[in-house]
Design a protein around this motif. Structure first.
Motif, PDB file in Angstrom:
ATOM      1  N   HIS A   1      -4.743  -0.546  -8.223  1.00  0.00           N
ATOM      2  CA  HIS A   1      -5.308   0.721  -8.704  1.00  0.00           C
ATOM      3  C   HIS A   1      -4.252   1.813  -8.687  1.00  0.00           C
ATOM      4  N   TYR A   2      -3.536   1.948  -7.575  1.00  0.00           N
ATOM      5  CA  TYR A   2      -2.537   3.001  -7.473  1.00  0.00           C
ATOM      6  C   TYR A   2      -1.333   2.739  -8.377  1.00  0.00           C
TER       7      TYR A   2
ATOM      8  N   SER B   1       1.990  -7.912  -6.396  1.00  0.00           N
ATOM      9  CA  SER B   1       1.846  -6.740  -5.534  1.00  0.00           C
ATOM     10  C   SER B   1       0.856  -7.031  -4.410  1.00  0.00           C
ATOM     11  N   GLY B   2       0.897  -6.193  -3.392  1.00  0.00           N
ATOM     12  CA  GLY B   2      -0.051  -6.341  -2.292  1.00  0.00           C
ATOM     13  C   GLY B   2       0.588  -6.246  -0.928  1.00  0.00           C
TER      14      GLY B   2
ATOM     15  N   THR C   1      10.042   1.296   1.112  1.00  0.00           N
ATOM     16  CA  THR C   1       8.753   1.131   1.798  1.00  0.00           C
ATOM     17  C   THR C   1       8.572  -0.292   2.307  1.00  0.00           C
ATOM     18  N   MET C   2       9.644  -1.098   2.266  1.00  0.00           N
ATOM     19  CA  MET C   2       9.488  -2.472   2.742  1.00  0.00           C
ATOM     20  C   MET C   2       9.541  -2.506   4.263  1.00  0.00           C
TER      21      MET C   2
ATOM     22  N   LEU D   1       0.821  -1.208   0.000  1.00  0.00           N
ATOM     23  CA  LEU D   1       0.000   0.000   0.000  1.00  0.00           C
ATOM     24  C   LEU D   1       0.859   1.263   0.000  1.00  0.00           C
ATOM     25  N   THR D   2       1.887   1.310   0.852  1.00  0.00           N
ATOM     26  CA  THR D   2       2.723   2.507   0.931  1.00  0.00           C
ATOM     27  C   THR D   2       3.454   2.761  -0.372  1.00  0.00           C
ATOM     28  N   GLY D   3       4.056   1.717  -0.936  1.00  0.00           N
ATOM     29  CA  GLY D   3       4.806   1.878  -2.173  1.00  0.00           C
ATOM     30  C   GLY D   3       3.933   2.279  -3.343  1.00  0.00           C
TER      31      GLY D   3
END
Length: 307
Positions: free
Chosen positions: A117-118, A39-40, A160-161, A11-13
């Motif tokens: 989506h992002y 992703s996720g 962002t990990m 989400l952050t990335g």
């Protein structure tokens, strides 16, 4: 054109990539790497190998919007609702505690659809199975090394990990983290849990009055969800899916155990909660007259997510 690498496709990335594309005036070449195969991150949605339309959210189960975040992040919610990525949670969740001003949302296509989506909005190049090992400064560029392939250079690198992965990185990046910052990072802790996803063949009925249930009296299981029912996407053509989240103490105690052993322990406890589950946790495989169970155990850190 500046080259920007974002490490982590959770989400952050993904949101970072979308905001950089949206808010930055100058042209950017965005790249997102993740060590996983999709992703996720902790908002992962898994698919049945028998039917890709049968999915289960292994990570975050729903999005809780507080009154504070509803005002601060209203544009994000409006965007996701307008695109059908989020919808209000209307299915019954037994044991869920609601505070004044809170509302909950689900993602009909799986919670990982928020990330997708992002990422799509960002237009970034997405590369999976890219495990970063070192970050060094070379001629005013950040040279990023990974387990496989040649190092690549970027103007900007955003990490962002999870914190433990950041602390394992080698190279010049270690000199950028002060002792105080390192102590703060090392103090970060995660709630280790297991998530078990189960897929059923079409026509299977799981006859319970709830779509999700919090359990307080079991040492192993904390939460169960009939996932397609929770997301209000039940279909006669697609079998139901079920997800089980373990308690944190169970996850910590069995952190180093094999998934096979953990799976059997969860099954034993699940039999007490949903008697007769073994009769319906079966999938008939194409071109195979036999049926077999196909559970998927996922070990991760499950937590509530607020946008």
């Amino acid at each position: 054109m500046a080259r920007v690498l974002i490490v982590g496709a959770g989400l952050t990335g993904s949101l970072c990539a979308a905001l950089l594309r949206r808010e930055t005036a100058r042209p950017l070449h965005l790249t997102v790497w993740d060590k996983a195969g999709d992703s996720g991150g902790r908002m992962i949605t898994a698919s049945s190998p028998h039917n890709s339309q049968c999915t289960v959210d292994l990570g975050a189960q729903y999005i809780t919007c507080t009154s504070h975040h509803a005002k601060k992040h209203q544009s994000f919610y409006d965007e996701l609702l307008a695109h059908g990525v989020l919808k209000p949670l209307t299915s019954p969740i037994e044991g869920m505690v609601m505070k004044d001003g809170e509302c909950n949302f689900v993602a009909p296509q799986g919670v990982s659809s928020i990330i997708k989506h992002y990422l799509k909005e960002s237009g970034a190049d997405i590369c999976f199975r890219q495990c970063v090992t070192q970050i060094n400064l070379r001629n005013d560029k950040w040279e990023v090394s990974k387990e496989t392939g040649s190092p690549e250079q970027f103007d900007i690198v955003v990490l962002t990990m999870p914190v433990p992965q950041i602390l394992q990185l080698q190279g010049d990046i270690t000199n950028l983290i002060s002792e105080r910052q390192r102590q703060q990072l090392e103090s970060v802790s995660y709630s280790s849990r297991y998530a078990l996803g189960l897929f059923y063949e079409a026509g299977t009925k799981i006859d319970v009055p709830w779509a999700g249930q919090y359990i307080n009296s079991n040492p192993c299981i904390r939460f169960i969800s009939i996932d397609n029912k929770k997301r209000n996407i039940e279909s006669s053509e697609i079998g139901p899916s079920l997800v089980v989240h373990t308690t944190v103490p169970f996850g910590v105690t069995h952190l180093e155990h094999s998934t096979e052993d953990v799976q059997e322990l969860i099954f034993q406890q699940l039999e007490d909660i949903l008697p007769g589950y073994k009769c319906c946790y079966r999938l008939s495989w194409p071109n195979d007259s036999s049926s077999q169970t196909f559970p998927r155990v996922w070990r991760g850190w499950i937590y509530s997510v607020q946008l």
